[in-house]
Design a protein around this motif. Structure first.
Motif, PDB file in Angstrom:
ATOM      1  N   ASN A  16     -39.821   5.247  14.689  1.00 38.41           N
ATOM      2  CA  ASN A  16     -39.866   5.910  15.979  1.00 38.41           C
ATOM      3  C   ASN A  16     -38.466   6.729  16.209  1.00 38.41           C
ATOM      4  N   SER A  17     -37.215   6.413  15.285  1.00 34.82           N
ATOM      5  CA  SER A  17     -36.084   6.948  15.658  1.00 34.82           C
ATOM      6  C   SER A  17     -34.985   6.396  14.412  1.00 34.82           C
ATOM      7  N   LEU A  18     -34.110   7.404  14.160  1.00 40.76           N
ATOM      8  CA  LEU A  18     -33.307   7.222  12.970  1.00 40.76           C
ATOM      9  C   LEU A  18     -31.770   7.210  13.376  1.00 40.76           C
ATOM     10  N   ASP A  19     -30.990   6.194  12.972  1.00 42.34           N
ATOM     11  CA  ASP A  19     -29.602   6.097  13.349  1.00 42.34           C
ATOM     12  C   ASP A  19     -29.012   6.257  11.901  1.00 42.34           C
ATOM     13  N   ALA A  20     -27.986   7.000  11.751  1.00 43.06           N
ATOM     14  CA  ALA A  20     -26.996   6.647  10.571  1.00 43.06           C
ATOM     15  C   ALA A  20     -26.289   5.454  10.275  1.00 43.06           C
ATOM     16  N   LEU A  21     -26.287   4.670   9.490  1.00 41.71           N
ATOM     17  CA  LEU A  21     -25.658   3.455   9.428  1.00 41.71           C
ATOM     18  C   LEU A  21     -24.319   3.840   9.073  1.00 41.71           C
ATOM     19  N   ASN A  22     -23.480   3.088   9.888  1.00 46.17           N
ATOM     20  CA  ASN A  22     -21.909   3.413   9.421  1.00 46.17           C
ATOM     21  C   ASN A  22     -21.232   2.063  10.310  1.00 46.17           C
ATOM     22  N   SER A  23     -19.964   2.150   9.781  1.00 42.72           N
ATOM     23  CA  SER A  23     -19.277   0.694  10.188  1.00 42.72           C
ATOM     24  C   SER A  23     -18.728   0.833  11.550  1.00 42.72           C
ATOM     25  N   GLY A  24     -18.431   1.931  11.868  1.00 43.43           N
ATOM     26  CA  GLY A  24     -18.050   2.493  13.453  1.00 43.43           C
ATOM     27  C   GLY A  24     -18.775   2.123  14.625  1.00 43.43           C
ATOM     28  N   GLN A  25     -19.902   2.401  14.410  1.00 44.87           N
ATOM     29  CA  GLN A  25     -21.111   2.101  15.263  1.00 44.87           C
ATOM     30  C   GLN A  25     -21.553   0.598  15.097  1.00 44.87           C
ATOM     31  N   HIS A  26     -21.875   0.180  13.775  1.00 42.15           N
ATOM     32  CA  HIS A  26     -22.622  -0.784  13.335  1.00 42.15           C
ATOM     33  C   HIS A  26     -21.854  -2.148  12.670  1.00 42.15           C
ATOM     34  N   GLY A  27     -20.480  -2.041  12.812  1.00 45.29           N
ATOM     35  CA  GLY A  27     -19.731  -2.907  12.194  1.00 45.29           C
ATOM     36  C   GLY A  27     -20.023  -4.320  12.278  1.00 45.29           C
TER      37      GLY A  27
END
Length: 264
Positions: A16-27
Motif C-alpha cells: 500500500n505504501s513504501l518507506d526506505a528503511l534507515n536507522s534515522g527514522q527506524h532505528g
C-alpha cells in the motif's frame, strides 16, 4: 541504507505504501513475531519465480497472466477474491503448505529511490503492521548499523530480485517460442448439466511443445526451461483440486457439489 521512499506507482500486489528503511527514522523499530495479513486471504493468485516451479507445482496450479506481458502466477482460487489456501488472517490453512517467496518477502522489497540510478534500496510497507517500536521481535538496527536480522532480510530480497530477473528472461524466451496460448479449463461435477468454464489466463500449448524440433527441445532442456514448462503443465491438474476446495469451503459456484463417498 536509504533515507527517502520511492514514489513510483502503481505499487506491487499487497503493498500500500513504501518507506526506505534507515536507522534515522527506524532505528528503534523491531519486527513483530506474529501479525495478521488479511489482504493475503483476499487474493486469488501471486507471482512466482521460475526457480519455485518444481515445488509450487506440488501445491498450486502455475498459470500465466493474460496479456502481452505475462507473468507466472501461483493460483489460490478460481475467482477474484477467493483464496482456498490462506485464511482471513492470511495464514496457511494447512501446516505444510508451501508459501511462495513473494509472500515471504512481504512487507520488504528492493526499490529504486531515484529514476536516474539503478541502485536498489531496502524498503518496506509501513501499513503492514509488522514493524513497530513496541514490537516483540528482533531489532532492525543496533545503533546506526543494521542487525543480522536486517542483513538476512536484505539478502533474501536480493535473492528474490535475482530470481525475478531470471524469471523475466524465462518469460522472454517463452513469449518468443510461441508456446503460450489462451487457457481454458472445463470442470463438470457430478449432477451438473453444463461444465464450469474458467478462462482469463495463459498456458503452454502441450501439443506445440511435443512438436518442437529436437534442437529446440535440446536448447530448452540445457537452459533449464523445459523442466519448468513441464512443472507448469503438471501443476494444471491442481485446478480441479482448487475447485473442490472452493466447494468444500462454501466458495464454489451455485449448484456445485462434491461427489458423495460410499460408506465403508
Amino acid at each position: 541504507m536509504a533515507t527517502q521512499a520511492p514514489n513510483a506507482a502503481p505499487l506491487p500486489l499487497l503493498y500500500n505504501s513504501l518507506d526506505a528503511l534507515n536507522s534515522g527514522q527506524h532505528g528503534n523499530m523491531k519486527l513483530r513475531k506474529s501479525y495478521d495479513l488479511p489482504q493475503v486471504g483476499q487474493i486469488h493468485a501471486v507471482p512466482v519465480t521460475v526457480e519455485e516451479f518444481t515445488i509450487v507445482q506440488r501445491y498450486y496450479p502455475i498459470i500465466f497472466s493474460a496479456g502481452e506481458n505475462s507473468v507466472p502466477l501461483a493460483l489460490f482460487g478460481l475467482n477474484e477474491g477467493v483464496n482456498t489456501y490462506f485464511d482471513a488472517a492470511g495464514r496457511p490453512l494447512e501446516k505444510n503448505t508451501y508459501v511462495p517467496a513473494y509472500l515471504r518477502r512481504y512487507p520488504f522489497l528492493l526499490a529504486k529511490l531515484r529514476p536516474d540510478t539503478d541502485e536498489l534500496s531496502l524498503c518496506f510497507d509501513p501499513t503492514s503492521g509488522s514493524i513497530a517500536d513496541d514490537a516483540d521481535g528482533p531489532a532492525l538496527f543496533d545503533g546506526d548499523q543494521p542487525t543480522e536480522t536486517t542483513r538476512n532480510i536484505l539478502a533474501f530480497c536480493e535473492q528474490f530480485e535475482t530470481a525475478g530477473q531470471r524469471t523475466q528472461a524465462f518469460m522472454d524466451e517463452l513469449q518468443k517460442s510461441g508456446l503460450l496460448i489462451d487457457g481454458e479449463v472445463a470442470i463438470q461435477p457430478e449432477g451438473v448439466d453444463q461444465p464450469f468454464l474458467y478462462r482469463g489466463f495463459r498456458m503452454v500449448d502441450e501439443e506445440k511443445l511435443r512438436d518442437l524440433r529436437g534442437d529446440e527441445l535440446r536448447k530448452m532442456n540445457q537452459s533449464g526451461m523445459l523442466p519448468a514448462l513441464y512443472s507448469h503443465l503438471f501443476s494444471l491438474s491442481q485446478v480441479r483440486e482448487i475447485f473442490a476446495r472452493q466447494v468444500e469451503q462454501g466458495k464454489g459456484p451455485a449448484g456445485a457439489k462434491l461427489p458423495e463417498t460410499a460408506d465403508a
